[in-house]
Design a protein around this motif. Structure first.
Motif, PDB file in Angstrom:
ATOM      1  N   UNK A  68      16.396  30.535  24.063  1.00  0.00           N
ATOM      2  CA  UNK A  68      16.549  31.389  22.881  1.00  0.00           C
ATOM      3  C   UNK A  68      18.009  31.504  22.459  1.00  0.00           C
ATOM      4  N   UNK A  69      18.968  31.791  23.380  1.00  0.00           N
ATOM      5  CA  UNK A  69      20.371  31.851  22.952  1.00  0.00           C
ATOM      6  C   UNK A  69      20.872  30.541  22.354  1.00  0.00           C
ATOM      7  N   UNK A  70      20.448  29.398  22.929  1.00  0.00           N
ATOM      8  CA  UNK A  70      20.907  28.104  22.410  1.00  0.00           C
ATOM      9  C   UNK A  70      20.395  27.866  20.999  1.00  0.00           C
ATOM     10  N   UNK A  71      19.145  28.252  20.740  1.00  0.00           N
ATOM     11  CA  UNK A  71      18.605  28.075  19.393  1.00  0.00           C
ATOM     12  C   UNK A  71      19.341  28.954  18.385  1.00  0.00           C
ATOM     13  N   UNK A  72      19.585  30.216  18.758  1.00  0.00           N
ATOM     14  CA  UNK A  72      20.277  31.127  17.847  1.00  0.00           C
ATOM     15  C   UNK A  72      21.712  30.669  17.588  1.00  0.00           C
ATOM     16  N   UNK A 322       7.996  18.940  25.594  1.00  0.00           N
ATOM     17  CA  UNK A 322       8.972  20.020  25.437  1.00  0.00           C
ATOM     18  C   UNK A 322       9.968  19.679  24.341  1.00  0.00           C
ATOM     19  N   UNK A 323      10.470  18.444  24.358  1.00  0.00           N
ATOM     20  CA  UNK A 323      11.410  18.016  23.320  1.00  0.00           C
ATOM     21  C   UNK A 323      10.762  18.030  21.943  1.00  0.00           C
ATOM     22  N   UNK A 324       9.495  17.612  21.889  1.00  0.00           N
ATOM     23  CA  UNK A 324       8.808  17.612  20.607  1.00  0.00           C
ATOM     24  C   UNK A 324       8.590  19.007  20.052  1.00  0.00           C
ATOM     25  N   UNK A 325       8.199  19.948  20.918  1.00  0.00           N
ATOM     26  CA  UNK A 325       7.984  21.325  20.471  1.00  0.00           C
ATOM     27  C   UNK A 325       9.291  21.956  19.998  1.00  0.00           C
ATOM     28  N   UNK A 326      10.356  21.777  20.762  1.00  0.00           N
ATOM     29  CA  UNK A 326      11.651  22.345  20.361  1.00  0.00           C
ATOM     30  C   UNK A 326      12.171  21.683  19.094  1.00  0.00           C
ATOM     31  N   UNK A 331      13.485  21.754  13.338  1.00  0.00           N
ATOM     32  CA  UNK A 331      13.371  21.163  11.998  1.00  0.00           C
ATOM     33  C   UNK A 331      13.001  22.199  10.951  1.00  0.00           C
ATOM     34  N   UNK A 332      12.278  23.252  11.345  1.00  0.00           N
ATOM     35  CA  UNK A 332      11.938  24.311  10.398  1.00  0.00           C
ATOM     36  C   UNK A 332      13.171  25.047   9.905  1.00  0.00           C
ATOM     37  N   UNK A 333      14.232  25.022  10.720  1.00  0.00           N
ATOM     38  CA  UNK A 333      15.473  25.709  10.367  1.00  0.00           C
ATOM     39  C   UNK A 333      16.586  24.733   9.994  1.00  0.00           C
ATOM     40  N   UNK A 334      16.212  23.453   9.789  1.00  0.00           N
ATOM     41  CA  UNK A 334      17.163  22.441   9.318  1.00  0.00           C
ATOM     42  C   UNK A 334      18.354  22.273  10.256  1.00  0.00           C
ATOM     43  N   UNK A 335      18.100  22.316  11.568  1.00  0.00           N
ATOM     44  CA  UNK A 335      19.167  22.055  12.540  1.00  0.00           C
ATOM     45  C   UNK A 335      18.676  20.998  13.517  1.00  0.00           C
ATOM     46  N   UNK A 336      19.618  20.415  14.275  1.00  0.00           N
ATOM     47  CA  UNK A 336      19.255  19.408  15.261  1.00  0.00           C
ATOM     48  C   UNK A 336      18.462  20.035  16.399  1.00  0.00           C
ATOM     49  N   UNK A 337      17.737  19.186  17.100  1.00  0.00           N
ATOM     50  CA  UNK A 337      16.997  19.621  18.284  1.00  0.00           C
ATOM     51  C   UNK A 337      17.971  20.204  19.300  1.00  0.00           C
ATOM     52  N   UNK A 338      17.764  21.450  19.682  1.00  0.00           N
ATOM     53  CA  UNK A 338      18.708  22.127  20.562  1.00  0.00           C
ATOM     54  C   UNK A 338      18.395  21.878  22.035  1.00  0.00           C
TER      55      UNK A 338
END
Length: 482
Positions: A68-72, A322-326, A331-338
Motif C-alpha cells: 500500500x505505501x509503495x502504491x501511494x 501477483x504482478x498482473x493484479x498489481x 494502470x487504472x491510475x496511469x502509473x507503472x506497475x509498482x
C-alpha cells in the motif's frame, strides 16, 4: 428542506456505518505497515480456505507490508520536490522570519506530504493544529478520518462540520474531546458524545479545560478538511480495493511459499529412508555440513527413486498473477506497475512525453485540490501560534501575500531534445533563457535568474577563452541582454 445528500448520509449511517469505521482502521494498519494487524487479517483470510485451523498455525505468514505505501508513493508526487513557500512583495522582515521559523517547527513539508497520502487513501481526513503547553510546541495531527473521529455536519452544507469529536486515552480510560463550531465551545466528556436533534446540541456531562471550568473555545477553529473527491456524505469512500488486493496477495504468497517448502521437504526426506548424521536425540542433522543420503528404496512405490525428485510447483504462475493484479490496479491510475519494475530503453522524446503525460496531469490536478487546503493550514498555524504565544504575534496580513510553488516531479526526459526546442523558442521570440531558468528553479527571482545566467556565461568564457567571440543570433548572450 432536507437535501438528497442528507438523505443519503442518513441511509449510510443506518445501514453500515460500523463497517466503514472498521475499513478505515484497516486502511491505516496497511498504510502504517502494522505487521501484527496484517498477520491477524491474513489468518482470518486463510480460514476461508483451510478447515483445520492447526494448518494455519503451522504456516510461515508472508505479508507484503510495502504494498500500500509503495502504491501511494507512485500516485502522490506533488511533494516529491519540497514546495517553495514565499511571501510576495515587501513585508515585515520579522514576520517573514517568524513565519519561516513556525513552518520549520511543524515540519511543514512532511506534514503536507503526509496529508496528501492519507487524503488519497481515505478520501477525506481532518488536519488538527495543536499546541502543547509543557513543550511550547505547535504541531499538526492528521490521523483523523471516519474511523478515528465523529463529525456532525452543518445542516445546510454536508461538506462542512458543525461539531468534531475524537477519543483519547488518559490514565487507561477513554475520554472524548469535542469542538463545537456553532456554539464556539471546547470541552471533554467521559462518555461518547451523542447528538440531540431537538435541542441541536451534544448531550452528556461536559467538562472545561480551563481552571474556571469554562467551555469557551479558543479564538480559532483548528481543523482543516483535506478532501480528494466530493461524495454523498462528509467522509466519502476510501481506497478499500487496494487493501483488499494486498490481502489477496498475502494469501497467495503465504500458500505458495508454504506449499513449496513442504513439497520440497517431502520429496527430499519423506520419499525415502534417509541416512545421515544423527544428533544427540537420534534425529538426523540437516544443513550443508550434514548431507542426507537415500539409504533405502522409495517407501511409497516401486518406481526408481530419481523419479521422486520431480515436482510441479506453481511459484512462477503465482508471481505472474501477483504482478498482473498489481499492474491492473496501477494502470487504472496511469502509473507503472509498482511491484514489477520494467525498464524500457531507447525511448524517443515523443514516447517519453506520452509516458509522462498522465503523471503530469495528475500532478496538476492534485495541485488544484491541495493549494486551498495547504494555505488554510498555514493560516491556522499562524492563528494558533498567535493565540498561545501573544508575545510573538505574526501579523496575519502577511498571509495574503503568501504563495506556495509546487515544483514539478522529477521524471525521465529527453533533455537534449527539450533544450533544442527551448532554443528554437528563443529564436522565435516566444520564450527566453530567463523564463527557462525560472521554470527549472521556481525559488529564484527574475533578478537571480539573470545573474545566474551571466555568471555561467562568464565562467564558460573565462575557462575556454571565448570572451572575444561574437555572439550568434538566438544565443543565450543575445537573449539575456534583450
Amino acid at each position: 428542506m432536507i437535501s438528497i445528500h442528507q438523505l443519503n448520509y442518513a441511509k449510510i449511517q443506518q445501514e453500515d456505518f460500523e463497517k466503514r469505521i472498521e475499513r478505515a482502521a484497516m486502511r491505516d494498519f496497511f498504510l502504517e505497515r502494522d505487521n501484527t494487524q496484517m498477520e491477524n487479517y491474513l489468518r482470518q483470510d486463510l480460514k476461508k480456505y483451510y478447515s483445520d485451523e492447526s494448518d494455519i498455525q503451522k504456516k510461515l505468514l508472508i505479508t507484503l507490508d510495502e504494498f500500500v505505501p509503495a502504491f501511494l508513493d507512485k500516485i502522490c508526487v506533488v511533494y516529491d520536490q519540497p514546495p517553495i513557500i514565499d511571501i510576495e512583495g515587501d513585508g515585515n522582515d520579522k514576520d517573514r522570519k517568524d513565519l519561516k521559523a513556525l513552518l520549520e517547527e511543524v515540519g511543514i513539508s512532511q506534514v503536507f506530504s503526509d496529508n496528501l497520502v492519507k487524503m488519497k487513501l481515505h478520501n477525506t481526513i481532518l488536519a488538527h493544529v495543536k499546541y502543547n503547553e509543557p513543550l511550547d510546541r505547535i504541531y499538526v495531527e492528521n490521523g483523523y478520518n471516519v474511523g478515528t473521529a465523529k463529525v456532525w455536519e452543518l445542516p445546510t452544507f454536508h461538506l462542512e462540520p458543525k461539531v468534531v469529536a475524537y477519543p483519547v486515552i488518559l490514565n487507561n480510560q477513554t475520554r472524548w474531546i469535542v469542538w463545537d463550531r456553532l456554539t464556539e465551545a471546547h470541552y471533554w466528556m467521559t462518555t461518547e458524545p451523542k447528538w440531540d436533534e431537538e435541542s441541536g446540541l451534544v448531550i452528556g456531562d461536559k467538562y472545561g479545560f480551563n481552571t474556571d471550568s469554562s467551555l469557551d473555545a479558543p479564538d480559532y477553529w483548528p481543523w482543516v478538511i483535506y478532501r480528494y473527491r466530493r461524495h454523498n456524505d462528509f467522509w466519502g469512500n476510501g481506497m478499500d480495493s487496494l487493501v483488499a488486493l494486498n490481502r489477496v496477495i498475502n494469501v497467495l504468497l503465504t500458500v505458495v511459499s508454504d506449499d513449496s517448502v513442504r513439497q520440497t521437504i517431502r520429496i527430499l526426506i519423506l520419499g525415502f529412508n534417509p541416512n545421515g548424521t544423527p544428533d544427540t536425540k537420534g534425529s538426523i542433522k540437516t544443513g550443508m555440513e550434514h548431507p542426507i543420503y537415500p539409504g533405502g528404496n522409495y517407501s511409497g512405490a516401486n518406481e526408481h527413486p530419481s523419479e521422486i525428485l520431480q515436482a510441479t510447483l506453481f511459484n512462477e504462475e503465482i508471481v505472474q498473477l501477483v504482478e498482473g493484479l498489481s499492474g491492473l490496479v496501477a494502470s487504472l491510475h496511469n502509473v507503472d506497475n509498482f511491484v514489477k519494475r520494467q525498464l524500457k530503453q531507447d525511448l524517443s522524446g515523443i514516447a517519453i512525453r506520452l509516458k509522462n503525460e498522465p503523471l503530469m496531469r495528475s500532478w496538476a490536478n492534485d495541485i488544484m485540490i491541495l493549494r486551498k487546503y495547504d494555505l488554510e493550514l498555514v493560516r491556522n498555524l499562524v492563528q494558533v501560534h498567535n493565540y498561545h504565544r501573544p508575545e510573538k504575534t505574526i501579523n496575519e496580513s502577511i498571509l495574503d501575500a503568501l504563495t506556495i510553488d509546487y515544483q514539478q516531479p522529477q521524471v525521465i526526459t529527453d533533455e537534449k531534445a527539450e533544450f533544442e526546442l527551448e532554443v528554437e523558442k528563443w529564436r522565435n521570440g516566444v520564450s527566453n533563457p530567463v523564463d527557462y531558468i525560472l521554470n527549472q528553479n521556481p525559488e529564484m527571482s527574475e533578478k537571480q535568474a539573470r545573474e545566474y545566467i551571466r555568471n555561467n556565461l562568464k565562467e564558460f568564457n573565462d575557462l575556454f577563452g571565448l570572451s572575444g567571440v561574437e555572439s550568434k543570433p538566438g544565443s543565450v548572450e543575445e537573449n539575456i541582454n534583450q
